[in-house]
Design an enzyme around this catalytic site. Structure first.
Site, mmCIF file in Angstrom:
data_model
loop_
_atom_site.group_PDB
_atom_site.id
_atom_site.type_symbol
_atom_site.label_atom_id
_atom_site.label_comp_id
_atom_site.label_asym_id
_atom_site.label_seq_id
_atom_site.Cartn_x
_atom_site.Cartn_y
_atom_site.Cartn_z
ATOM 1 N N HIS A 148 -48.642 48.371 20.960
ATOM 2 C CA HIS A 148 -49.274 47.629 19.856
ATOM 3 C C HIS A 148 -48.274 46.670 19.210
ATOM 4 O O HIS A 148 -48.553 45.471 19.064
ATOM 5 C CB HIS A 148 -49.806 48.622 18.818
ATOM 6 C CG HIS A 148 -50.451 47.973 17.635
ATOM 7 N ND1 HIS A 148 -51.812 47.904 17.471
ATOM 8 C CD2 HIS A 148 -49.919 47.367 16.535
ATOM 9 C CE1 HIS A 148 -52.099 47.269 16.340
ATOM 10 N NE2 HIS A 148 -50.954 46.944 15.753
ATOM 11 N N GLU A 149 -47.121 47.184 18.832
ATOM 12 C CA GLU A 149 -46.127 46.322 18.190
ATOM 13 C C GLU A 149 -45.598 45.267 19.155
ATOM 14 O O GLU A 149 -45.293 44.144 18.753
ATOM 15 C CB GLU A 149 -44.979 47.165 17.620
ATOM 16 C CG GLU A 149 -45.395 48.164 16.543
ATOM 17 C CD GLU A 149 -46.172 47.541 15.399
ATOM 18 O OE1 GLU A 149 -45.987 46.342 15.107
ATOM 19 O OE2 GLU A 149 -46.993 48.246 14.781
ATOM 20 N N HIS A 152 -47.770 42.271 18.986
ATOM 21 C CA HIS A 152 -47.371 41.379 17.898
ATOM 22 C C HIS A 152 -46.135 40.564 18.305
ATOM 23 O O HIS A 152 -46.039 39.366 18.034
ATOM 24 C CB HIS A 152 -47.034 42.185 16.640
ATOM 25 C CG HIS A 152 -48.219 42.706 15.898
ATOM 26 N ND1 HIS A 152 -49.270 41.914 15.510
ATOM 27 C CD2 HIS A 152 -48.498 43.961 15.432
ATOM 28 C CE1 HIS A 152 -50.156 42.652 14.849
ATOM 29 N NE2 HIS A 152 -49.709 43.887 14.795
ATOM 30 N N HIS A 155 -47.021 37.810 20.573
ATOM 31 C CA HIS A 155 -47.711 36.767 19.806
ATOM 32 C C HIS A 155 -46.681 35.791 19.226
ATOM 33 O O HIS A 155 -46.923 34.572 19.172
ATOM 34 C CB HIS A 155 -48.524 37.430 18.695
ATOM 35 C CG HIS A 155 -49.614 36.576 18.135
ATOM 36 N ND1 HIS A 155 -50.411 36.983 17.091
ATOM 37 C CD2 HIS A 155 -50.053 35.332 18.453
ATOM 38 C CE1 HIS A 155 -51.286 36.036 16.803
ATOM 39 N NE2 HIS A 155 -51.089 35.021 17.610
#
Length: 357
Positions: A148-149, A152, A155
Site C-alpha cells: 500500500h505505501e 503511494h 505515485h
C-alpha cells in the site's frame, strides 16, 4: 454466530458487544489461519524484492541500492530508481519501530517531482513500524501495508508534471488512495508469490492451500465491515449538511441509523464524540474516500483481470500515464476514465469483497 452462541450457552440475540468475541470464534472454526503458519513465507527482504519486481514488470523500473548516501537513521535504506536506464528519483525505506518514531505506516515526500525551472527528481520515503528480527517476518496484513505505501511511493516516483504542487500524491482526496490500494492487489498474484513468498528457513514456495486460506479469510466479515464503514461515511456527510449544527448528537445518530436500517448488532463504529476523522487530518466530509478508492482500484484491477494478463504491457503503460504519472495536472476523474474507458461502478468492489451475487 448464533449457533456458536448457542453452543456456548450465550444469548442468541447477539448484542454489539458480543460481536467480536463470537466472530473470532467463527473465524477460527472456518479458516484456522494462524500468523505463525503464514509469517515464515513473508520475510521483509523477500517482500521488498517482490515490490520491486512488480514495479519492474508493470512500469519498467529498476532499483539499485545505495549504501553511500547520507541517511537520517541507520535503519533507513536507499535506492536509486531508474526507468529504461534514466534516473527518476530516490526511494527510501524506513521499516522498523524505534523510540520516538510515530506509529503506523505512511509515505512522505522530501522533494516532489517537477519540470518548471529545471528538472526536480523526487525523494520519497515509505515508513512502517515492524519489529526488527533476523529475519523480519511479516503477517499478510503487514505485506498489504508494505505494498500500500509502495503504491503511494510509486505515485510520487512516476509523477511527470510541470509544477511540483501538482505532483504525485498532491491530488484530491477522492483519488489519493487509488494508486496505493491498487498496488495491494499484486501482493497476491500467483507468479509473484511463487517467486518471492519463500519459507525463511527451507526456501520452499508458499503452498497453494495456504494461499487459498489467506484469500478465503480476506472476505470474512466483509458484510459487517462494509455496513459499519458505510454508515460512518453517511453520518459524516449528513452532519456536514446541517447548516445550523446538531443540538443532540445521540438523537441525530439514532435517527440516521434508523433511516438507513443499520442492523442493531452492527452499531456505529464511530460515535460522534470520538469520530477523529471529523476533526483531524482533513477528512471532514471526506471519510467516504477509503471505500470510494476501493471502488476505483477494484475497477482498475478488473481491467487487468479481464485481459487475462496481470502484467499486460499496454494496460500497464496506460496505468502509468493516466494514473501514476498524471498527478493533479489533469482532472483525476478524466484520467481515470481515460484508463478504464468507463465510469466506475461498485460491482468490482462488491465482487472483491465477496458480496456480489
Amino acid at each position: 454466530m448464533q449457533e456458536t452462541a448457542r453452543r456456548e450457552g450465550l444469548p442468541e440475540d447477539i448484542a454489539p458487544w458480543d460481536w467480536r468475541y463470537l466472530a473470532e470464534k467463527v473465524r477460527l472454526q472456518r479458516y484456522a489461519l494462524d500468523d505463525a503458519e503464514v509469517k515464515p513465507y513473508f520475510s521483509l527482504e523477500n517482500m521488498l524484492a517482490a515490490m520491486f519486481d512488480v514495479a519492474g514488470r508493470l512500469f519498467g523500473l529498476s532499483f539499485e541500492e545505495r549504501h553511500d548516501l547520507p541517511r537520517y537513521h541507520a535503519d533507513v535504506r536507499s535506492w536509486e530508481v531508474s526507468r529504461h536506464g534514466q534516473l527518476i528519483g530516490i526511494f527510501l525505506s524506513d521499516n522498523f519501530a524505534r523510540p520516538g518514531k510515530k506509529s503506523g505506516a505512511w509515505n512522505s515526500i522530501y522533494r516532489a517531482q517537477g519540470l518548471h525551472g529545471g528538472t526536480s527528481l523526487p525523494i520519497v520515503v515509505n515508513n512502517t513500524n515492524f519489529a526488527k528480527g533476523e529475519p523480519t517476518l511479516l503477517s499478510f496484513d503487514d505485506v498489504r501495508t508494505l505494498f500500500h505505501e509502495f503504491g503511494h511511493g510509486l505515485h510520487c516516483l512516476l509523477s511527470n508534471v510541470r509544477y511540483q504542487r501538482l505532483a504525485g500524491t498532491r491530488v484530491p482526496r477522492d483519488y489519493v488512495e487509488l494508486p496505493s490500494q491498487l498496488m495491494e492487489n499484486w501482493a497476491l498474484v500467483p507468479e509473484i508469490l511463487d517467486r518471492h513468498a519463500r519459507h525463511a528457513e527451507t526456501g520452499a514456495a508458499i503452498p497453494p492451500a495456504l494461499v487459498a486460506k489467506i484469500l478465503a479469510a480476506q472476505n470474512f466479515q466483509q458484510g459487517y465491515a462494509t455496513v459499519r464503514y458505510t454508515i460512518s461515511a453517511l453520518l459524516d456527510l449528513a452532519l456536514h449538511q446541517e447548516a445550523d449544527g446538531v443540538d443532540d448528537p445521540s438523537a441525530f445518530e439514532a435517527e440516521l441509523c434508523q433511516h438507513y436500517g443499520l442492523p442493531a448488532e452492527a452499531e456505529l463504529a464511530h460515535s460522534l464524540p470520538h469520530f477523529n476523522h471529523l476533526f483531524n487530518g482533513g477528512y471532514a466530509a471526506g471519510y467516504y474516500v477509503y471505500l470510494w478508492a476501493e471502488v476505483l482500484e477494484a475497477e482498475a484491477f478488473a481491467r487487468f483481470e479481464e485481459s487475462g494478463d496481470l502484467f499486460d504491457a499496454g494496460l500497464a503503460d496506460a496505468l502509468r500515464r493516466h494514473i501514476y504519472s498524471a498527478g493533479n495536472a489533469r482532472d483525476p476523474r478524466q484520467t481515470f476514465q481515460a484508463f478504464c474507458g468507463r465510469e466506475p461502478s461498485a460491482q468490482a468492489m462488491l465482487k472483491k469483497r465477496g458480496l456480489a451475487s
